[in-house]
Design a protein around this motif. Structure first.
Motif, short mmCIF file in Angstrom:
data_model
loop_
_atom_site.label_atom_id
_atom_site.label_comp_id
_atom_site.label_asym_id
_atom_site.label_seq_id
_atom_site.Cartn_x
_atom_site.Cartn_y
_atom_site.Cartn_z
N THR A 197 0.84 -1.20 0.00
CA THR A 197 0.00 0.00 0.00
C THR A 197 0.87 1.25 0.00
OG1 THR A 197 -1.78 -1.14 1.18
CG2 THR A 197 -1.78 1.27 1.27
N THR A 198 1.91 1.24 0.82
CA THR A 198 2.85 2.37 0.86
C THR A 198 3.49 2.59 -0.50
OG1 THR A 198 3.30 1.98 3.20
CG2 THR A 198 4.93 3.26 1.98
N ALA A 199 3.92 1.50 -1.13
CA ALA A 199 4.53 1.59 -2.46
C ALA A 199 3.52 2.14 -3.47
CB ALA A 199 5.04 0.22 -2.90
N ASP A 214 -5.18 7.98 -2.41
CA ASP A 214 -6.11 8.00 -1.28
C ASP A 214 -6.98 6.75 -1.26
OD1 ASP A 214 -7.35 9.49 0.98
OD2 ASP A 214 -9.11 9.46 -0.32
N LYS A 215 -7.41 6.33 -2.45
CA LYS A 215 -8.25 5.13 -2.57
C LYS A 215 -7.52 3.89 -2.07
CE LYS A 215 -10.87 2.40 -5.95
NZ LYS A 215 -11.13 2.18 -7.38
N CYS A 216 -6.23 3.79 -2.38
CA CYS A 216 -5.43 2.63 -1.93
C CYS A 216 -5.42 2.52 -0.41
CB CYS A 216 -3.98 2.74 -2.44
SG CYS A 216 -3.81 2.43 -4.19
N VAL A 217 -5.26 3.67 0.26
CA VAL A 217 -5.24 3.67 1.72
C VAL A 217 -6.61 3.31 2.27
CG1 VAL A 217 -4.87 5.10 3.78
CG2 VAL A 217 -3.33 5.30 1.83
N ALA A 234 1.62 6.78 8.64
CA ALA A 234 2.54 7.50 7.75
C ALA A 234 1.84 7.92 6.46
CB ALA A 234 3.75 6.63 7.43
N MET A 235 1.03 7.02 5.88
CA MET A 235 0.36 7.34 4.62
C MET A 235 -0.73 8.39 4.83
SD MET A 235 1.99 5.88 2.27
CE MET A 235 3.38 6.30 3.34
N GLU A 236 -1.44 8.32 5.95
CA GLU A 236 -2.45 9.34 6.23
C GLU A 236 -1.79 10.71 6.38
OE1 GLU A 236 -5.88 6.72 8.56
OE2 GLU A 236 -4.26 7.65 9.71
N THR A 237 -0.65 10.74 7.08
CA THR A 237 0.08 12.01 7.26
C THR A 237 0.61 12.52 5.92
OG1 THR A 237 0.74 11.27 9.47
CG2 THR A 237 1.96 13.11 8.53
N LEU A 238 1.12 11.62 5.10
CA LEU A 238 1.65 12.00 3.79
C LEU A 238 0.54 12.58 2.91
CD1 LEU A 238 3.95 12.06 1.71
CD2 LEU A 238 3.38 9.69 1.13
N LEU A 239 -0.59 11.90 2.87
CA LEU A 239 -1.70 12.37 2.03
C LEU A 239 -2.27 13.70 2.55
CD1 LEU A 239 -3.49 8.97 1.37
CD2 LEU A 239 -2.30 10.39 -0.32
N GLU A 248 6.79 20.67 4.42
CA GLU A 248 7.52 20.19 5.60
C GLU A 248 6.99 18.82 6.03
OE1 GLU A 248 8.36 21.29 10.29
OE2 GLU A 248 7.05 22.56 9.08
N GLN A 249 5.67 18.68 6.06
CA GLN A 249 5.05 17.43 6.50
C GLN A 249 5.38 16.30 5.53
OE1 GLN A 249 1.20 17.80 8.30
NE2 GLN A 249 0.42 15.98 7.27
N VAL A 250 5.31 16.59 4.23
CA VAL A 250 5.63 15.58 3.21
C VAL A 250 7.10 15.18 3.32
CG1 VAL A 250 5.87 15.20 0.72
CG2 VAL A 250 3.80 16.30 1.63
N TYR A 251 7.98 16.16 3.49
CA TYR A 251 9.41 15.89 3.62
C TYR A 251 9.69 14.99 4.82
CZ TYR A 251 14.40 16.74 4.37
OH TYR A 251 15.75 16.58 4.58
N ARG A 252 9.01 15.31 5.94
CA ARG A 252 9.24 14.55 7.18
C ARG A 252 8.84 13.08 7.01
NH1 ARG A 252 6.54 17.67 10.15
NH2 ARG A 252 4.65 16.42 10.41
N VAL A 253 7.70 12.83 6.37
CA VAL A 253 7.25 11.44 6.17
C VAL A 253 8.18 10.72 5.18
CG1 VAL A 253 5.39 9.96 5.34
CG2 VAL A 253 4.84 11.99 6.67
#
Length: 313
Positions: A197-199, A214-217, A234-239, A248-253
């Motif tokens: 899912t992450t990939a 988003d659908k994958c998650v 991690a994926m929820e935070t990234l999305l 900043e948030q995307v970079y951190r994840v």
């Protein structure tokens, strides 16, 4: 030493030719013995590093095994002929012979051997032709899948998916990853489903398809243990970071250990991921009070908050 081995090879060839002769008392050629002698000759040529002659001897062995209706041994000999071409750095021709051998394995009713040979061929060609390697891995996976050997099949699909990412064929990679994920689900390896899912999310975001990511998650919430897992968080935070254009948030994840230590091809996707339009670089703001003489300008959201800080009146 090499000369001695070459002489031995020619002696075996002479014996093979003798086995093929017929007479009044011997009506049929002895194909089995001829194949055996050519096999011995091929080994002698190989040990003498005469790879072209070794290849020819293996092909002769295959010919007489075929005459003798022993297709498995014929396929083995053809595969060895391919390996002799590999020693000569003739990789495309080598792969052709190995693929031919695989067809014979299938015809003989030994698909597992065919799939393993296709896997070996993929490994051989991968350093010089990624496209062909993908094709071979997918064929091998298909053979294992038909035999209900899903664990072996999904491992080969994983190799193909990673190479598709490396080739930047992201649409194909998305399809391959979904098939991988479905297969892991079928064998109930749910932690690997989380990783896939992450990939998938990384691939879809690089395809600029936020909706698919988003659908994958959302679909993965039905997997046992996914909700509340580290992968899910991690994926929820990234999305969320993508949706809010929070760089900043995307970079951190994307630079977290969870993503940095994925398979190398996916890790590269993570560290190269950028928010569309540049995003809001909050992480570079100074530590001083916002809006001051030396501070960075406040964001539009902050200004809106300030406007209503004291109430509506």
């Amino acid at each position: 030493m090499a000369a001695q081995k070459i002489n031995e090879a020619h002696e075996h060839i002479a014996k093979a030719e003798k086995c093929l002769k017929t007479s009044l008392t011997k009506w049929k050629p002895d194909y089995d013995s001829a194949a055996s002698e050519y096999a011995k000759a091929a080994v002698c040529f190989k040990n003498a590093k005469q790879f072209e002659q070794a290849k020819d001897a293996y092909l002769k062995e295959a010919e007489y095994h075929t005459e003798n209706k022993t297709l498995f041994h014929a396929a083995k000999a053809i595969e060895q002929a391919g390996m002799m071409l590999k020693e000569q750095k003739k990789m495309p021709e080598a792969i052709q012979y190995i693929e031919k051998a695989c067809m014979m394995y299938m015809e003989n009713g030994t698909p597992d051997t065919a799939a393993m040979a296709l896997d070996r061929a993929g490994k051989l060609i991968e350093p010089i032709n990624l496209e062909k390697a993908v094709d071979l891995y997918q064929k091998a996976a298909g053979v294992f899948e038909n035999e209900d050997r899903l664990r072996q099949a999904v491992e080969l699909l994983g190799k193909a998916s990673r190479l598709l990412v490396r080739l930047k064929r992201l649409d194909d990679a998305a399809v391959a990853l979904q098939k991988e994920k479905n297969m892991y689900k079928e064998i109930e390896n749910f932690p690997m489903c989380f990783k896939k899912t992450t990939a998938q999310v990384l691939v879809h975001l690089h395809r600029a398809d936020y909706v698919a990511a988003d659908k994958c998650v959302r679909e993965s919430y039905s997997l046992p243990g996914y909700s509340g897992s580290e992968d899910c968080g991690a994926m929820e935070t990234l999305l969320q970071g993508f949706d809010e254009q929070d760089e900043e948030q995307v970079y951190r994840v994307c630079n977290s250990p969870l993503l940095k230590y994925m398979d190398n091809d996916y890790a590269k996707l993570a560290i190269s991921l950028r928010v569309p339009g540049g995003g809001v670089k909050k992480k570079k703001a100074p530590a001083g009070p916002q809006g001051g003489a030396g501070g960075a300008p406040a964001s539009a959201k902050d200004e809106e908050d300030d406007e209503y800080e004291g109430g509506l009146c």
